[in-house]
Structure formats: structure tokens, C-alpha cells
Scaffold this motif. Structure first.
Motif, PDB file in Angstrom:
ATOM      1  N   LYS A 165       0.843  -1.186   0.000  1.00  0.00           N
ATOM      2  CA  LYS A 165       0.000   0.000   0.000  1.00  0.00           C
ATOM      3  C   LYS A 165       0.884   1.244   0.000  1.00  0.00           C
ATOM      4  O   LYS A 165       1.816   1.351   0.806  1.00  0.00           O
ATOM      5  CB  LYS A 165      -0.905   0.015   1.231  1.00  0.00           C
ATOM      6  CG  LYS A 165      -1.979  -1.061   1.235  1.00  0.00           C
ATOM      7  CD  LYS A 165      -2.863  -0.925   2.469  1.00  0.00           C
ATOM      8  CE  LYS A 165      -3.976  -1.957   2.483  1.00  0.00           C
ATOM      9  NZ  LYS A 165      -4.840  -1.804   3.680  1.00  0.00           N
ATOM     10  N   ARG A 186      -2.739   3.991  -7.026  1.00  0.00           N
ATOM     11  CA  ARG A 186      -4.061   4.472  -7.429  1.00  0.00           C
ATOM     12  C   ARG A 186      -3.975   5.841  -8.092  1.00  0.00           C
ATOM     13  O   ARG A 186      -3.107   6.645  -7.765  1.00  0.00           O
ATOM     14  CB  ARG A 186      -5.005   4.546  -6.218  1.00  0.00           C
ATOM     15  CG  ARG A 186      -5.254   3.183  -5.574  1.00  0.00           C
ATOM     16  CD  ARG A 186      -6.263   3.262  -4.435  1.00  0.00           C
ATOM     17  NE  ARG A 186      -6.479   1.953  -3.853  1.00  0.00           N
ATOM     18  CZ  ARG A 186      -7.349   1.053  -4.315  1.00  0.00           C
ATOM     19  NH1 ARG A 186      -8.082   1.366  -5.382  1.00  0.00           N
ATOM     20  NH2 ARG A 186      -7.486  -0.121  -3.747  1.00  0.00           N
ATOM     21  N   ARG A 187      -4.895   6.052  -9.030  1.00  0.00           N
ATOM     22  CA  ARG A 187      -5.061   7.382  -9.613  1.00  0.00           C
ATOM     23  C   ARG A 187      -5.746   8.285  -8.587  1.00  0.00           C
ATOM     24  O   ARG A 187      -6.254   7.816  -7.567  1.00  0.00           O
ATOM     25  CB  ARG A 187      -5.908   7.301 -10.880  1.00  0.00           C
ATOM     26  CG  ARG A 187      -5.293   6.455 -11.978  1.00  0.00           C
ATOM     27  CD  ARG A 187      -6.231   6.322 -13.177  1.00  0.00           C
ATOM     28  NE  ARG A 187      -6.459   7.607 -13.812  1.00  0.00           N
ATOM     29  CZ  ARG A 187      -7.661   8.124 -14.047  1.00  0.00           C
ATOM     30  NH1 ARG A 187      -8.753   7.474 -13.667  1.00  0.00           N
ATOM     31  NH2 ARG A 187      -7.788   9.282 -14.635  1.00  0.00           N
ATOM     32  N   GLY A 230      -9.032   7.294  -7.336  1.00  0.00           N
ATOM     33  CA  GLY A 230      -9.137   6.096  -6.505  1.00  0.00           C
ATOM     34  C   GLY A 230      -8.998   4.814  -7.292  1.00  0.00           C
ATOM     35  O   GLY A 230      -8.867   3.730  -6.698  1.00  0.00           O
ATOM     36  N   GLN A 231      -9.016   4.896  -8.622  1.00  0.00           N
ATOM     37  CA  GLN A 231      -8.882   3.709  -9.459  1.00  0.00           C
ATOM     38  C   GLN A 231      -7.469   3.140  -9.354  1.00  0.00           C
ATOM     39  O   GLN A 231      -6.489   3.855  -9.498  1.00  0.00           O
ATOM     40  CB  GLN A 231      -9.175   4.059 -10.922  1.00  0.00           C
ATOM     41  CG  GLN A 231      -9.019   2.892 -11.889  1.00  0.00           C
ATOM     42  CD  GLN A 231      -9.123   3.335 -13.343  1.00  0.00           C
ATOM     43  OE1 GLN A 231      -8.954   4.516 -13.661  1.00  0.00           O
ATOM     44  NE2 GLN A 231      -9.411   2.397 -14.234  1.00  0.00           N
ATOM     45  N   GLU A 232      -7.362   1.834  -9.103  1.00  0.00           N
ATOM     46  CA  GLU A 232      -6.054   1.196  -8.996  1.00  0.00           C
ATOM     47  C   GLU A 232      -5.483   0.965 -10.381  1.00  0.00           C
ATOM     48  O   GLU A 232      -6.171   0.503 -11.290  1.00  0.00           O
ATOM     49  CB  GLU A 232      -6.176  -0.125  -8.242  1.00  0.00           C
ATOM     50  CG  GLU A 232      -4.835  -0.772  -7.924  1.00  0.00           C
ATOM     51  CD  GLU A 232      -4.969  -1.976  -7.001  1.00  0.00           C
ATOM     52  OE1 GLU A 232      -4.590  -3.081  -7.430  1.00  0.00           O
ATOM     53  OE2 GLU A 232      -5.456  -1.806  -5.865  1.00  0.00           O
ATOM     54  N   ASP A 261      -9.694   6.776 -17.774  1.00  0.00           N
ATOM     55  CA  ASP A 261      -9.924   5.695 -16.811  1.00  0.00           C
ATOM     56  C   ASP A 261      -9.755   4.314 -17.421  1.00  0.00           C
ATOM     57  O   ASP A 261     -10.112   3.308 -16.805  1.00  0.00           O
ATOM     58  CB  ASP A 261     -11.319   5.830 -16.197  1.00  0.00           C
ATOM     59  CG  ASP A 261     -12.436   5.640 -17.223  1.00  0.00           C
ATOM     60  OD1 ASP A 261     -12.138   5.523 -18.445  1.00  0.00           O
ATOM     61  OD2 ASP A 261     -13.613   5.622 -16.816  1.00  0.00           O
TER      62      ASP A 261
END
Length: 368
Positions: free
Chosen positions: A247, A270-271, A274-276, A331
Motif C-alpha cells: 500500500k 491508485r489514480r 481512486g482507481q487502482e 480511466d
């Protein structure tokens, strides 16, 4: 006093990070990797199909950088004493950059570890190449980018063999309609048999057993679905996610150990949305550059900026004579625009070559 920086892993992200850290911080940098050669992982399906790839000695790529290279395997990390334990020595670090990457997950399905081959690293790809010399029927498991590239490369290289691809969903479901249509045309042209909505329950010497009781017969099984990371981060007590990936915060620094940074497949990056980020050299290279920028800023007493990343395309080789470039939104969702055919082949090859060029000239990545 300048800190000693230790980088673990000399894949796409680790090698770039080591060279950038040496250049930008002026600190002593030690790079540890189990192999003495750099592996172009995105070309492993080419190696498996019998194509010859050039040797890339890591020491040559590090010439003139001042980075010390240690060819050894990491046994464990002692976070409390800031020590990396190798096979025959221990390395003390002030800053650790963790870039140990990923490997094929052969333990999630019974028999996969015993009977399946992968294209995840040079050793397994070489074993697959040797086995294919006598195999008549090939089953590729996994409909992601790796599976698609492996199936098409093998079908083109061995037109006299039967190649099947088994996927748990629909082929190319993450692509646009135009992308899916082109992909199906290529599969038809190459004679690849498609088994969709199939979940593999087990692998054995005769092929695949599906969870509905059906079988997919094969002399050779190529496993391309699922990757796992080394347990070293979790064993050292670093904060990791459910998959064992370290993390990190928006600056790529460990959320539990401020003297540690993680990049590439081994990090849960993550972006800002919040997108991994998905596992890929396309995400690992800019992450490596950003981690070094963050480290350099902190050493200079400045507050580092968060990582900002947007997707541009997905590049899929379909043998040596065709390819598919799926342009995507920030995305990673597909746009309508695609590039196919010989133009896509040249585009894909330019991307692959640029990923290696970044290993020689990491400043190009730092501009990203």
C-alpha cells in the motif's frame, strides 16, 4: 549525510528508478536483481513462439551511472533494522525502493503449477518454447491482453497446430465494438478455437477440466490468467492489500514505513480518482519516475506532488503481421477509435522499443 538507496528488482520500473535515483539524488544506489540480464517481459510470447531475443546485460545498462549492481535473490527484509537479507550478504538501506514485480499465479487452480506453462518470465517462456516443438494441441487460458497475444503469436508461428483459447468471459469484452470485431476476425483467420464463458476447474496432462464438467483437450496448457506478487513485503510487516501488493500513498511511499517506496506490479498504486492502476510497464515506468521525484523532493525539504496518471491506449500484438491499438479514456475505458493492421504493428513495436529505450535513457520517462 547522503542516504543509501537500495532498489529491489530490475524490471521495467526498478531499473529506471535506480538510474534516476543515482542521477537526481547524488546518493549511493544499490540495485538487486536475481538475474544478470534485463528481461523484456512484454516480448515473452515471442520467445515462447521460437523467436530469438537479444541479451540485455544489466551491468551494461548501468555503465557510467554509478549504480552498484548485485545479482542475488532477496531472502527477506528486516524493516526494523532496515536490512535486506540476500543469499550471501546483507545490505543496509536508508531508503528502499521495492520493485519486485509479479509472477504468474499457478496456485489458484489444481494442476496448473504441475502441468501448465507461462509466458510471465524468460525461464518459463523458454520451457514453453522447447515443449512446443513436439506439441500438437495448445490451450491458452485467459482472455486478457497476455492471453490474446500468446494465442495469436503461437497460432501464427505454428499454423499446423491446433490452438484454443479458453476465457471466463467474452473475448475482448473490455474493447470497443470495432476492437472486438477485429479481434474475432484475426482469431478466425488464424484458426484459433475460442471457448468463452469457461471456468477452469483443474489442469491435467490431457488439458483442461471446466467447472461444468466439460473438457478442453490439449497437449500443452499456457496459463496467462492471474498474477501474484512476492510475499516478502507482507512478511516484512509492510502494509499490503489483500493481494500482497504494498500500500502506497499518492507519492508512492509506503503507508506504513516512510523510508520505503513501492512501484510497478508489486505496488497498489491508485489514480487521484481512486482507481487502482493495472499491472503493466505502461504504468510502472511513470510510477518509477514519480517515486524518484517524490524522494528527491523530500530530500530537498520540499513537499512532493501526488501522482497524476491517465491512460491513453491498450496495445495488443496479434502475431507479427497484425496488431490492435485500442485508444481509451483516462480511466482505461475504450473509445470508439482503434488502429489495426500494419500501422498498428508499427505503433505497437514503437511502444515496446520505447519501453526498453527508457532503460537506457530514463530521463525520457521522467518527463512523463
Amino acid at each position: 549525510m547522503t542516504p543509501h538507496i537500495v532498489v529491489l528488482g530490475a524490471g521495467y520500473s526498478g531499473l529506471v528508478a535506480a538510474k534516476l535515483a543515482a542521477r537526481r539524488t547524488g546518493s549511493p544506489v544499490t540495485l538487486v536483481n536475481a538475474r544478470e540480464t534485463f528481461v523484456e517481459r512484454v516480448r515473452m510470447h515471442q520467445l515462447a513462439s521460437g523467436q530469438k531475443l537479444p541479451e540485455r546485460p544489466i551491468k551494461e545498462l548501468l555503465a557510467g551511472t554509478g549504480v552498484e549492481f548485485v545479482a542475488d535473490r532477496v531472502q527477506r527484509i528486516d524493516a526494523e533494522s532496515r536490512t535486506v537479507v540476500l543469499s550471501d550478504r546483507e545490505l543496509r538501506y536508508d531508503v528502499l525502493i521495492y520493485a519486485l514485480g509479479s509472477r504468474a499465479d499457478l496456485n489458484s487452480v489444481p494442476g496448473a503449477n504441475e502441468y501448465a506453462y507461462t509466458v510471465a518470465d524468460v525461464d518459463h517462456a523458454g520451457q514453453l518454447r522447447d515443449r512446443l516443438r513436439t506439441a500438437g494441441t495448445i490451450a491458452v487460458v485467459g482472455g486478457g491482453l497476455t492471453g490474446i497475444e500468446a494465442a495469436t503469436e503461437l497460432a501464427e508461428s505454428y499454423p499446423d497446430r491446433t490452438v484454443r483459447l479458453a476465457t471466463s468471459g467474452r473475448l475482448g469484452s473490455a474493447l470497443s465494438d470495432r476492437g472486438q470485431r477485429h479481434l474475432h476476425r484475426v482469431f478466425d483467420r488464424l484458426g484459433i478455437e475460442l471457448v468463452e464463458n469457461a471456468r477452469v476447474a483443474a489442469v491435467d496432462a490431457d488439458g483442461l477440466k471446466l467447472d461444468d464438467g466439460d473438457r478442453v483437450p490439449a497437449d500443452v496448457v499456457v496459463w496467462t490468467t492471474g498474477f501474484e506478487v512476492s510475499p516478502l513485503a507482507a512478511e516484512a510487516g509492510f502494509a499490503v492489500d489483500a493481494h500482497g501488493r504494498m500500500k502506497v500513498d499518492a507519492t508512492l511511499r509506503s503507508t506504513s514505513h516512510p523510508d520505503v517506496y513501492a512501484i510497478g506490479d508489486a505496488a497498489a498504486v491508485r489514480r487521484t480518482s481512486g482507481q487502482e492502476l493495472r499491472m503493466a510497464c505502461a504504468t510502472g515506468l511513470p510510477a518509477a519516475a514519480h517515486a524518484v521525484r517524490s524522494l528527491t523532493a523530500r530530500l530537498a525539504g520540499r513537499q512532493p506532488k501526488p501522482l497524476r496518471y491517465r491512460y491513453i491506449q491498450q496495445c495488443i500484438s496479434l502475431g507479427r503481421n497484425d496488431a490492435l491499438i485500442q485508444f481509451v479514456h483516462a480511466d482505461d475505458s475504450p473509445r470508439k477509435t482503434v488502429l489495426t493492421g500494419r500501422s498498428a504493428v508499427r505503433y505497437k513495436e514503437a511502444i515496446v522499443r520505447s519501453a526498453f529505450l527508457a532503460q537506457r535513457h530514463p530521463a525520457l520517462t521522467a518527463l512523463a
